[in-house]
Design an enzyme around this catalytic site. Sequence first.
Site, PDB file in Angstrom:
ATOM      1  N   LYS A 148     -12.388  -5.489   4.421  1.00 26.10           N
ATOM      2  CA  LYS A 148     -12.143  -4.154   5.002  1.00 26.10           C
ATOM      3  C   LYS A 148     -12.715  -3.051   4.122  1.00 26.10           C
ATOM      4  O   LYS A 148     -13.278  -2.074   4.609  1.00 26.10           O
ATOM      5  CB  LYS A 148     -10.627  -3.927   5.200  1.00 26.10           C
ATOM      6  CG  LYS A 148      -9.984  -4.926   6.145  1.00 26.10           C
ATOM      7  CD  LYS A 148      -8.488  -4.784   6.191  1.00 26.10           C
ATOM      8  CE  LYS A 148      -7.780  -5.168   4.916  1.00 26.10           C
ATOM      9  NZ  LYS A 148      -7.840  -6.601   4.553  1.00 26.10           N
ATOM     10  N   GLN A 169      -3.998  -5.195   4.464  1.00 23.21           N
ATOM     11  CA  GLN A 169      -3.614  -6.563   4.819  1.00 23.21           C
ATOM     12  C   GLN A 169      -4.355  -7.004   6.103  1.00 23.21           C
ATOM     13  O   GLN A 169      -5.332  -6.382   6.486  1.00 23.21           O
ATOM     14  CB  GLN A 169      -2.093  -6.708   5.013  1.00 23.21           C
ATOM     15  CG  GLN A 169      -1.289  -6.643   3.721  1.00 23.21           C
ATOM     16  CD  GLN A 169      -1.076  -5.246   3.187  1.00 23.21           C
ATOM     17  OE1 GLN A 169      -0.565  -4.379   3.881  1.00 23.21           O
ATOM     18  NE2 GLN A 169      -1.432  -5.018   1.958  1.00 23.21           N
ATOM     19  N   ASP A 188      -7.915  -9.631   3.176  1.00 27.41           N
ATOM     20  CA  ASP A 188      -9.111  -9.860   2.354  1.00 27.41           C
ATOM     21  C   ASP A 188     -10.351 -10.196   3.174  1.00 27.41           C
ATOM     22  O   ASP A 188     -11.246 -10.908   2.710  1.00 27.41           O
ATOM     23  CB  ASP A 188      -8.863 -10.992   1.327  1.00 27.41           C
ATOM     24  CG  ASP A 188      -7.687 -10.684   0.433  1.00 27.41           C
ATOM     25  OD1 ASP A 188      -7.491  -9.509   0.118  1.00 27.41           O
ATOM     26  OD2 ASP A 188      -6.975 -11.632   0.051  1.00 27.41           O
ATOM     27  N   HIS A 198      -8.824  -3.642  -2.069  1.00 27.88           N
ATOM     28  CA  HIS A 198     -10.010  -3.440  -1.237  1.00 27.88           C
ATOM     29  C   HIS A 198     -11.214  -3.207  -2.140  1.00 27.88           C
ATOM     30  O   HIS A 198     -11.235  -2.261  -2.927  1.00 27.88           O
ATOM     31  CB  HIS A 198      -9.798  -2.249  -0.296  1.00 27.88           C
ATOM     32  CG  HIS A 198      -8.705  -2.472   0.714  1.00 27.88           C
ATOM     33  ND1 HIS A 198      -8.352  -1.564   1.664  1.00 27.88           N
ATOM     34  CD2 HIS A 198      -7.899  -3.545   0.920  1.00 27.88           C
ATOM     35  CE1 HIS A 198      -7.362  -2.055   2.406  1.00 27.88           C
ATOM     36  NE2 HIS A 198      -7.075  -3.247   1.967  1.00 27.88           N
TER      37      HIS A 198
HETATM   38  P1  GDP Z   1     -10.302  -6.474   1.737  1.00 26.67           P
HETATM   39  O1  GDP Z   1      -8.957  -6.620   1.132  1.00 26.67           O
HETATM   40  O2  GDP Z   1     -10.311  -6.807   3.196  1.00 26.67           O
HETATM   41  O3  GDP Z   1     -10.950  -5.149   1.458  1.00 26.67           O
HETATM   42  O4  GDP Z   1     -11.224  -7.587   1.044  1.00 26.67           O
HETATM   43  P2  GDP Z   1     -11.289  -7.915  -0.533  1.00 26.67           P
HETATM   44  O5  GDP Z   1     -12.022  -6.832  -1.222  1.00 26.67           O
HETATM   45  O6  GDP Z   1      -9.945  -8.282  -1.057  1.00 26.67           O
HETATM   46  O7  GDP Z   1     -12.112  -9.265  -0.518  1.00 26.67           O
HETATM   47  C1  GDP Z   1     -13.383  -9.345   0.028  1.00 26.67           C
HETATM   48  C2  GDP Z   1     -14.368  -9.839  -1.054  1.00 26.67           C
HETATM   49  O8  GDP Z   1     -15.578 -10.227  -0.435  1.00 26.67           O
HETATM   50  C3  GDP Z   1     -14.754  -8.751  -2.038  1.00 26.67           C
HETATM   51  O9  GDP Z   1     -14.982  -9.349  -3.289  1.00 26.67           O
HETATM   52  C4  GDP Z   1     -16.049  -8.200  -1.471  1.00 26.67           C
HETATM   53  O10 GDP Z   1     -16.881  -7.601  -2.451  1.00 26.67           O
HETATM   54  C5  GDP Z   1     -16.667  -9.444  -0.915  1.00 26.67           C
HETATM   55  N1  GDP Z   1     -17.531  -9.281   0.259  1.00 26.67           N
HETATM   56  C6  GDP Z   1     -17.421  -8.404   1.287  1.00 26.67           C
HETATM   57  N2  GDP Z   1     -18.329  -8.678   2.242  1.00 26.67           N
HETATM   58  C7  GDP Z   1     -19.043  -9.759   1.800  1.00 26.67           C
HETATM   59  C8  GDP Z   1     -20.089 -10.544   2.372  1.00 26.67           C
HETATM   60  O11 GDP Z   1     -20.570 -10.317   3.479  1.00 26.67           O
HETATM   61  N3  GDP Z   1     -20.540 -11.604   1.604  1.00 26.67           N
HETATM   62  C9  GDP Z   1     -20.034 -11.894   0.376  1.00 26.67           C
HETATM   63  N4  GDP Z   1     -20.532 -12.951  -0.281  1.00 26.67           N
HETATM   64  N5  GDP Z   1     -19.034 -11.165  -0.166  1.00 26.67           N
HETATM   65  C10 GDP Z   1     -18.544 -10.127   0.542  1.00 26.67           C
HETATM   66  P1  IMO Z   2      -5.589  -6.656   1.564  1.00 27.12           P
HETATM   67  O1  IMO Z   2      -5.337  -5.271   2.067  1.00 27.12           O
HETATM   68  C1  IMO Z   2      -4.192 -10.789   1.327  1.00 27.12           C
HETATM   69  C2  IMO Z   2       0.137 -11.410   1.306  1.00 27.12           C
HETATM   70  C3  IMO Z   2       0.713 -12.000   0.034  1.00 27.12           C
HETATM   71  C4  IMO Z   2       1.892 -12.780   0.615  1.00 27.12           C
HETATM   72  C5  IMO Z   2       2.375 -11.854   1.724  1.00 27.12           C
HETATM   73  C6  IMO Z   2       3.539 -10.956   1.312  1.00 27.12           C
HETATM   74  O2  IMO Z   2      -6.311  -6.724   0.284  1.00 27.12           O
HETATM   75  O3  IMO Z   2      -6.184  -7.510   2.638  1.00 27.12           O
HETATM   76  P2  IMO Z   2       3.679  -8.755  -0.187  1.00 27.12           P
HETATM   77  O4  IMO Z   2       3.316  -8.543  -1.625  1.00 27.12           O
HETATM   78  O5  IMO Z   2       2.962  -7.891   0.764  1.00 27.12           O
HETATM   79  O6  IMO Z   2       5.166  -8.744   0.039  1.00 27.12           O
HETATM   80  O7  IMO Z   2       3.231 -10.286   0.101  1.00 27.12           O
HETATM   81  O8  IMO Z   2       1.270 -11.049   2.090  1.00 27.12           O
HETATM   82  N1  IMO Z   2      -0.667 -10.177   1.116  1.00 27.12           N
HETATM   83  C7  IMO Z   2      -2.001 -10.156   1.168  1.00 27.12           C
HETATM   84  N2  IMO Z   2      -2.893 -11.156   1.306  1.00 27.12           N
HETATM   85  N3  IMO Z   2      -4.615  -9.512   1.263  1.00 27.12           N
HETATM   86  C8  IMO Z   2      -3.737  -8.496   1.154  1.00 27.12           C
HETATM   87  O9  IMO Z   2      -4.101  -7.193   1.219  1.00 27.12           O
HETATM   88  C9  IMO Z   2      -2.355  -8.803   1.058  1.00 27.12           C
HETATM   89  N4  IMO Z   2      -1.241  -8.066   0.918  1.00 27.12           N
HETATM   90  C10 IMO Z   2      -0.208  -8.915   0.972  1.00 27.12           C
HETATM   91  O10 IMO Z   2      -0.216 -12.840  -0.600  1.00 27.12           O
HETATM   92  O11 IMO Z   2       1.431 -13.964   1.219  1.00 27.12           O
HETATM   93 MG    MG Z   3      -8.033  -7.599  -0.435  1.00 26.92          MG
END
Ligand code: GDP
Ligand code: IMO
Ligand code: MG
Length: 424
Positions: A15, A224, A12, A40
């Site tokens: 990416k 991840q 999270d 994502h």
């Molecule tokens: P990923 O799994 O790595 O793609 O990340 P996620 O989408 O799960 O979580 C990142 C969150 O942060 C999302 O809600 C994005 O819209 C938000 N986000 C990304 N870059 C920024 C930033 O620079 N500032 C803020 N405030 N939010 C961001």
């Molecule tokens: P993105 O791509 C954050 C974590 C779960 C748990 C562990 C194992 O959005 O960054 P699983 O369901 O994979 O067997 O869970 O991994 N986990 C993540 N945490 N972002 C993710 O994906 C995750 N994918 C799995 O919370 O701790």
């Molecule tokens: Mg994510």
Amino acid sequence: MNFCVVGLQWGDEGKGKIVDILAEHSDIVVRYNGGANAGHTVVVGESRFALHLLPSGSVRPNTICVIANGVAVDPETLIGEIETLAQKDISLNGRLFISANAHIVLDYHKTEDKLREESLGKNKIGTTVRGIGPCYADKVGRSYAVRMGDLSDLDNLKAQLESIVEYKNKIFTALYNTEPISAGPLFEKCKTYADRLLPFTTDTTELLHKSISEGKSILFEGAQGSLLDLDHGTFPFVTSSNSSSLGMPAGCGVPAKVVDKFFGVIKAYTTRVGAGPFPTEQDNDIGQYIRDQGNEYGTTTGRPRRCGWFDAVAVSYTITIGAIDSIALLHLDTLTGFKEIKICKAYTIDGQQTTFFPANSAKLSQVSAVYDTVPGWDEDISEVSDFDDLPTNAQNYICRVEEMTGRPVTIIGVGPKRKQTIFR
Ligand code: GDP
Ligand code: IMO
Ligand code: MG
């Protein structure tokens, strides 16, 4: 140019946003690991997309999207995502390619994930319950697995599912005392998956190598974070694939040397969802402030994310194992308002200081973080587009991260939107 984007923390990191931005200059975006456990986020204008299986380049109408062999494909989620994009007039027809070798997550994988977590009680991993672990376990076990290519021979698939169900029922009823599952409804679902997804299914390794020889630019999108890597993360509190950049070659059949630049994505602080050690965690007002400011709730499960200070020991480790060239640092805006900000520069363990990350969970849970404290800033930075216009303390914070990790921060996020990005 070919790029690979991976998370350097526990997922999270943002990416989706970085892949979406870099996809503007890429012909192809490839997902190579994980499954619908990923979430994502891509924000385009007023639209927000939460992508679980489709590569984050999919919202750009001309980008070729590849779901490679290393992905655990949940057909229901994938079909749902294709439909959601179609409702927004974004078609995947003719530009989505799914590997025939990718394994399929079926209902019993999700059931098994849930039952196993329940049976672990307080020792549970805190999975996303998307069936990821059980699907990859079946892949490694070989005999009871289903791959995308198996959808093309329905007679054979029927027999395959019957034998799988017989095997699973023995385990489920003996271990968890559940009602037996039956093959019929599973087969009916698979027929729908075949109808909907076979037109996209192909040999993606061949496609990628052909594209490389034609000089196309490819963007590899990790799911991840590297600290969740099955082999190099905080086992057993990890996911079931190689989520560092080390998973890229095996996950799509393309050697790492094809990649010109590995981008590592970090947040300006650290978050984690699920169980496992987290040395810089702030289970207090500081963590709650970060959660509120950064909207730190899971994209896939909605769970509140655990929040803490930036950990340079952990990130230096994932940079090293992942051969990371440069850093994209997101959520700098989320730290606005802190008088002082802490950065973890070392750990103490058994009275000794170390700067090398012990990926062993038992050991990691015993370390204490050693911090540097730097001054924060109050100014709203969410509209800043030039590094020199950031408050001096924010600039200094970035420089401190660079010093501690040994890599340049070339992209900075000050908000979720595309334009809330500073390039250096
Ligand atoms: P990923 O799994 O790595 O793609 O990340 P996620 O989408 O799960 O979580 C990142 C969150 O942060 C999302 O809600 C994005 O819209 C938000 N986000 C990304 N870059 C920024 C930033 O620079 N500032 C803020 N405030 N939010 C961001
Ligand atoms: P993105 O791509 C954050 C974590 C779960 C748990 C562990 C194992 O959005 O960054 P699983 O369901 O994979 O067997 O869970 O991994 N986990 C993540 N945490 N972002 C993710 O994906 C995750 N994918 C799995 O919370 O701790
Ligand atoms: Mg994510």
